[in-house]
Design an enzyme around this catalytic site. Structure first.
Site, PDB file in Angstrom:
ATOM      1  N   ASP A  16      -7.862 -18.625 -18.727  1.00  0.00           N
ATOM      2  CA  ASP A  16      -8.596 -17.934 -19.790  1.00  0.00           C
ATOM      3  C   ASP A  16      -7.751 -18.000 -21.061  1.00  0.00           C
ATOM      4  O   ASP A  16      -6.746 -17.300 -21.188  1.00  0.00           O
ATOM      5  CB  ASP A  16      -8.847 -16.462 -19.417  1.00  0.00           C
ATOM      6  CG  ASP A  16      -9.897 -16.292 -18.322  1.00  0.00           C
ATOM      7  OD1 ASP A  16     -10.183 -17.284 -17.613  1.00  0.00           O
ATOM      8  OD2 ASP A  16     -10.404 -15.169 -18.167  1.00  0.00           O
ATOM      9  N   LYS A  45     -15.917 -16.549 -23.175  1.00  0.00           N
ATOM     10  CA  LYS A  45     -15.606 -15.178 -22.743  1.00  0.00           C
ATOM     11  C   LYS A  45     -15.578 -14.279 -23.971  1.00  0.00           C
ATOM     12  O   LYS A  45     -14.978 -14.627 -24.994  1.00  0.00           O
ATOM     13  CB  LYS A  45     -14.272 -15.168 -22.005  1.00  0.00           C
ATOM     14  CG  LYS A  45     -13.783 -13.797 -21.553  1.00  0.00           C
ATOM     15  CD  LYS A  45     -12.467 -13.932 -20.785  1.00  0.00           C
ATOM     16  CE  LYS A  45     -11.805 -12.594 -20.521  1.00  0.00           C
ATOM     17  NZ  LYS A  45     -10.505 -12.734 -19.821  1.00  0.00           N
ATOM     18  N   LYS A  82     -18.730 -15.279 -19.626  1.00  0.00           N
ATOM     19  CA  LYS A  82     -17.973 -14.198 -18.992  1.00  0.00           C
ATOM     20  C   LYS A  82     -17.902 -13.022 -19.952  1.00  0.00           C
ATOM     21  O   LYS A  82     -17.453 -13.169 -21.095  1.00  0.00           O
ATOM     22  CB  LYS A  82     -16.565 -14.659 -18.624  1.00  0.00           C
ATOM     23  CG  LYS A  82     -15.693 -13.528 -18.040  1.00  0.00           C
ATOM     24  CD  LYS A  82     -14.314 -14.028 -17.630  1.00  0.00           C
ATOM     25  CE  LYS A  82     -13.415 -12.881 -17.198  1.00  0.00           C
ATOM     26  NZ  LYS A  82     -12.058 -13.348 -16.779  1.00  0.00           N
TER      27      LYS A  82
END
Length: 220
Positions: free
Chosen positions: A90, A152, A181
């Protein structure tokens, strides 16, 4: 949806800067026991977690939480994380590049990290609370063109976390191969379900196991 099904969407997360190995072990064991999508932990613990729990899907963060490291530094972080056993990365984008309109640099950085990840998953954190609507739309294009697997919403360390409004906007502008996400401030079963219904396929949360561990076979 059963509680145990909801947990399969969750990246079980502990990114507290003062987390200890004893605390990391607990979230790793919970992730295995409750079949979460992954455990998301600080880079320094990736090797230990992978060695102790070889069947666990380990996610870690790169350029976290501010994103203003150089691309070369993020590349090095990504290489080390994968070598030490991370299956998912991430990364945080450079928000300064967003504010000065250098979307090309952002796209190229995403491409560079995805090239290292290969078949492993790359999620791109845009820190939506710091962005205008137009900037969010542009970043959807960057993430799509950069070849990342996920966009995300948040680090969880910014001034705000995920919002359904942001997820709905993102869903309209990402490419078909990009998943979403939601992370940051998601602390209820109702919120998790709402984000999944809005189109998220991952939820970053630290509270999910605690909320659902006694409701695994219940409709939630």
């Amino acid at each position: 949806m059963l509680g145990k099904e909801l947990l399969t969407y969750v990246d079980h997360t502990l990114l507290n800067p003062i987390a200890t190995w004893e605390e990391i072990k607990v979230v790793c064991e919970d992730a295995l026991a409750y079949h979460t999508a992954s455990v998301c932990i600080p880079p320094d613990f990736v090797a230990s977690a992978h060695n102790a729990y070889p069947d666990l899907t380990v996610c870690t963060v790169v350029g976290f939480p501010l994103g203003y490291q150089t691309t070369e530094a993020k590349v090095a972080e990504t290489k080390q994380a994968i070598e030490e056993g991370a299956s998912e990365i991430d990364m945080v984008i450079n928000l300064g590049d967003v504010k000065q309109g250098d979307y090309h640099a952002i796209t190229e950085e995403i491409k560079a990290l995805k090239a290292i990840c290969g078949e492993k998953i790359l999620k791109v954190i845009i820190e939506a609370c710091s962005l205008t609507k137009d900037e969010k739309v542009e970043l959807c294009r960057c993430v799509t063109e950069g070849g990342a697997d996920f966009i995300k919403t948040s680090t969880g360390f910014g001034s705000g976390g995920a919002t359904l409004e942001d997820v709905q906007l993102i869903k309209k502008h990402i490419g078909p191969h990009v998943q979403i996400k939601a992370a940051g401030g998601i602390r209820s079963v109702e919120a998790m379900k709402a984000y999944i219904e809005a189109g998220c396929t991952r939820i970053g949360a630290s509270a999910a196991v605690g909320l659902l561990q006694n409701r695994l076979d219940e409709q939630v």
